[in-house]
Motif scaffolding. Structure first.
Motif, mmCIF file in Angstrom:
data_model
loop_
_atom_site.group_PDB
_atom_site.id
_atom_site.type_symbol
_atom_site.label_atom_id
_atom_site.label_comp_id
_atom_site.label_asym_id
_atom_site.label_seq_id
_atom_site.Cartn_x
_atom_site.Cartn_y
_atom_site.Cartn_z
ATOM 1 N N LEU A 79 0.823 -1.205 0.000
ATOM 2 C CA LEU A 79 0.000 0.000 0.000
ATOM 3 C C LEU A 79 0.857 1.255 0.000
ATOM 4 N N GLY A 80 0.489 2.188 -0.855
ATOM 5 C CA GLY A 80 1.076 3.514 -0.832
ATOM 6 C C GLY A 80 -0.012 4.546 -0.635
ATOM 7 N N LEU A 81 0.348 5.695 -0.090
ATOM 8 C CA LEU A 81 -0.589 6.806 0.054
ATOM 9 C C LEU A 81 -0.102 7.950 -0.823
ATOM 10 N N PHE A 82 -0.920 8.355 -1.773
ATOM 11 C CA PHE A 82 -0.528 9.379 -2.739
ATOM 12 C C PHE A 82 -1.118 10.731 -2.348
ATOM 13 N N HIS A 83 -0.242 11.730 -2.296
ATOM 14 C CA HIS A 83 -0.632 13.101 -1.976
ATOM 15 C C HIS A 83 -0.305 13.974 -3.185
ATOM 16 N N PRO A 84 -1.294 14.371 -3.969
ATOM 17 C CA PRO A 84 -1.016 15.206 -5.146
ATOM 18 C C PRO A 84 -0.581 16.613 -4.734
ATOM 19 N N GLU A 85 0.117 17.259 -5.644
ATOM 20 C CA GLU A 85 0.577 18.620 -5.376
ATOM 21 C C GLU A 85 -0.611 19.558 -5.183
ATOM 22 N N ARG A 86 -0.471 20.496 -4.281
ATOM 23 C CA ARG A 86 -1.540 21.461 -4.010
ATOM 24 C C ARG A 86 -1.161 22.860 -4.472
ATOM 25 N N GLU A 87 -0.104 22.920 -5.222
ATOM 26 C CA GLU A 87 0.346 24.194 -5.787
ATOM 27 C C GLU A 87 0.808 23.926 -7.207
ATOM 28 N N LEU A 88 0.289 24.661 -8.158
ATOM 29 C CA LEU A 88 0.617 24.445 -9.561
ATOM 30 C C LEU A 88 1.523 25.565 -10.075
ATOM 31 N N PRO A 89 2.408 25.224 -11.022
ATOM 32 C CA PRO A 89 2.607 23.884 -11.587
ATOM 33 C C PRO A 89 3.359 22.977 -10.618
ATOM 34 N N ALA A 90 3.207 21.680 -10.815
ATOM 35 C CA ALA A 90 3.879 20.716 -9.950
ATOM 36 C C ALA A 90 5.389 20.822 -10.102
ATOM 37 N N LYS A 91 6.109 20.762 -8.990
ATOM 38 C CA LYS A 91 7.571 20.840 -9.010
ATOM 39 C C LYS A 91 8.212 19.480 -9.294
ATOM 40 N N GLY A 92 7.459 18.414 -9.118
ATOM 41 C CA GLY A 92 8.001 17.072 -9.305
ATOM 42 C C GLY A 92 7.369 16.121 -8.313
ATOM 43 N N ALA A 93 8.007 14.971 -8.136
ATOM 44 C CA ALA A 93 7.450 13.933 -7.266
ATOM 45 C C ALA A 93 8.523 13.350 -6.367
ATOM 46 N N LEU A 94 8.087 12.935 -5.185
ATOM 47 C CA LEU A 94 8.965 12.283 -4.227
ATOM 48 C C LEU A 94 8.334 10.978 -3.756
ATOM 49 N N LEU A 95 9.184 9.985 -3.549
ATOM 50 C CA LEU A 95 8.776 8.709 -2.973
ATOM 51 C C LEU A 95 9.393 8.620 -1.588
ATOM 52 N N VAL A 96 8.548 8.532 -0.555
ATOM 53 C CA VAL A 96 9.012 8.506 0.829
ATOM 54 C C VAL A 96 8.865 7.097 1.387
ATOM 55 N N LEU A 97 9.971 6.525 1.865
ATOM 56 C CA LEU A 97 9.953 5.216 2.518
ATOM 57 C C LEU A 97 10.072 5.425 4.020
ATOM 58 N N ALA A 98 9.062 4.975 4.769
ATOM 59 C CA ALA A 98 9.026 5.163 6.212
ATOM 60 C C ALA A 98 10.113 4.345 6.905
ATOM 61 N N ASP A 99 10.334 4.645 8.171
ATOM 62 C CA ASP A 99 11.308 3.899 8.962
ATOM 63 C C ASP A 99 10.775 2.490 9.211
ATOM 64 N N ALA A 100 11.662 1.586 9.619
ATOM 65 C CA ALA A 100 11.293 0.183 9.826
ATOM 66 C C ALA A 100 10.174 0.058 10.847
ATOM 67 N N GLY A 101 9.115 -0.655 10.476
ATOM 68 C CA GLY A 101 7.982 -0.878 11.351
ATOM 69 C C GLY A 101 6.913 0.190 11.288
ATOM 70 N N GLU A 102 7.133 1.231 10.482
ATOM 71 C CA GLU A 102 6.154 2.309 10.379
ATOM 72 C C GLU A 102 5.386 2.219 9.067
ATOM 73 N N THR A 103 4.155 2.700 9.101
ATOM 74 C CA THR A 103 3.292 2.653 7.931
ATOM 75 C C THR A 103 3.510 3.886 7.054
ATOM 76 N N ALA A 104 2.749 3.936 5.970
ATOM 77 C CA ALA A 104 2.840 5.081 5.061
ATOM 78 C C ALA A 104 2.300 6.360 5.679
ATOM 79 N N ALA A 105 1.598 6.235 6.811
ATOM 80 C CA ALA A 105 1.013 7.420 7.445
ATOM 81 C C ALA A 105 1.569 7.703 8.826
ATOM 82 N N SER A 106 2.246 6.746 9.433
ATOM 83 C CA SER A 106 2.694 6.920 10.815
ATOM 84 C C SER A 106 4.022 7.662 10.879
ATOM 85 N N GLY A 107 4.391 8.026 12.113
ATOM 86 C CA GLY A 107 5.638 8.737 12.315
ATOM 87 C C GLY A 107 5.630 10.089 11.619
#
Length: 310
Positions: A79-107
């Motif tokens: 599972l991934g959680l996608f957060h679209p840009e809220r300011e246009l134009p978009a500057k690009g994209a980032l992929l964030v990997l959480a710390d060990a044992g944490e979910t895509a929303a925790s921490g």
């Protein structure tokens, strides 16, 4: 009439007892079935090096508009959680990997994604399964392995047994690392399919180990960012050789300015600087220990400012 009454009373009692017995046996069967399923799942998790799940189904229900299922191999998915840009134009994209044992929303991951989205970045966050105790022990092994020549046949036999055991365990560690790599690759593909171009990678804590591995096979990366990185001993020992071959993307390290002086294992940063690694920047930051959602805004500002220069 009296005798009939007694018989009817006995009949009702027998029916009642039978009902209780069937209800108890059914509940027992369901419990045993649940235990069997749990045991099967636990066994599979141990074999893959994952101690517990991340509750991804519940998380997808909590964030239905952001949930993105990443297809891996052999029916596996993450599972991934996608957060679209809220300011246009978009500057690009980032992929964030959480710390060990944490979910895509925790921490700090969820907060960081929100603040980056506010600054015009599209962000996909993914969780990182905690390694099982066995895999954790292997990950923490020192890089140096002392080899001794056996003095006799008995000692030789013992050494072979140990090597075979370590080989089997090493396969479990490799499977754990490989799954994390596939999750990251699927995340990069997801963002590329959304036509965001080159993707920047962000690793929180121990996730930084896995970002290095991905950067070796993914040459089309915008940048790599370590947030309060914690490296496993063998990963730390090979950082210079793995990143110093000229293929590494621009690299930013944000480390805790308060605890860095007392934290062990900072020699790797000096080694990277001495090796003359191009585009390696390490900056102190005021961070909570452990990292929390409160760090999201300041980290997003630092990351956003640095990426503008890349």
């Amino acid at each position: 009439m009296y005798r009939v009454g007694i018989d009817l009373s006995k009949g009702r009692c027998l029916v009642f007892l039978l009902g209780v017995w069937f209800a108890w046996s059914g509940a027992w069967a369901q419990e045993e079935s649940a235990k069997g399923l749990a045991g099967t799942a636990t066994g599979a998790q141990e074999r893959s090096g994952v101690s517990t799940g991340l509750g991804e189904l519940a998380l997808s229900r909590a964030y239905p508009d952001a949930a993105v299922w990443l297809d891996l191999e052999e029916g596996d998915r993450a599972l991934g959680l996608f957060h679209p840009e809220r300011e246009l134009p978009a500057k690009g994209a980032l992929l964030v990997l959480a710390d060990a044992g944490e979910t895509a929303a925790s921490g700090v991951s969820g907060s960081l994604a929100e603040h980056l989205a506010d600054r015009g970045w599209a962000v996909l966050t993914v969780g990182l399964d905690a390694p099982s105790p066995t895999i954790q022990r292997l990950l923490e092994r020192p890089p140096e392995v002392v080899e001794k020549s056996p003095g006799d046949g008995e000692a030789s036999s013992v050494m072979i047994d140990v090597m075979e055991s370590e080989s089997a365990e090493g396969g479990a560690e490799a499977a754990y690392r490989d799954r994390v790599r596939r999750v990251l690759e699927a995340g990069v593909t997801e963002l590329a399919d959304r036509e965001y171009g080159k993707v920047a990678l962000v690793g929180i804590g121990r996730a930084s180990n896995h970002l290095v591995a991905l950067s070796e096979v993914q040459q089309n990366l915008r940048a790599m960012i370590w947030v309060a990185p914690v490296f496993y001993p063998r990963d730390e020992a090979t950082l210079v050789s793995r990143l110093g071959e000229g293929n590494a993307p621009p690299l930013l390290e944000l480390y805790d300015s308060v605890s860095v002086d007392s934290a062990p294992g900072r020699q790797w940063a000096l080694n990277l600087l001495r090796a003359g690694l191009e585009n390696f920047v390490h900056q102190p930051a005021a961070l909570h220990q452990p990292l929390s959602a409160q760090d999201g805004q300041s980290l997003a500002s630092r990351i956003n400012g640095w990426l503008k220069t890349q």
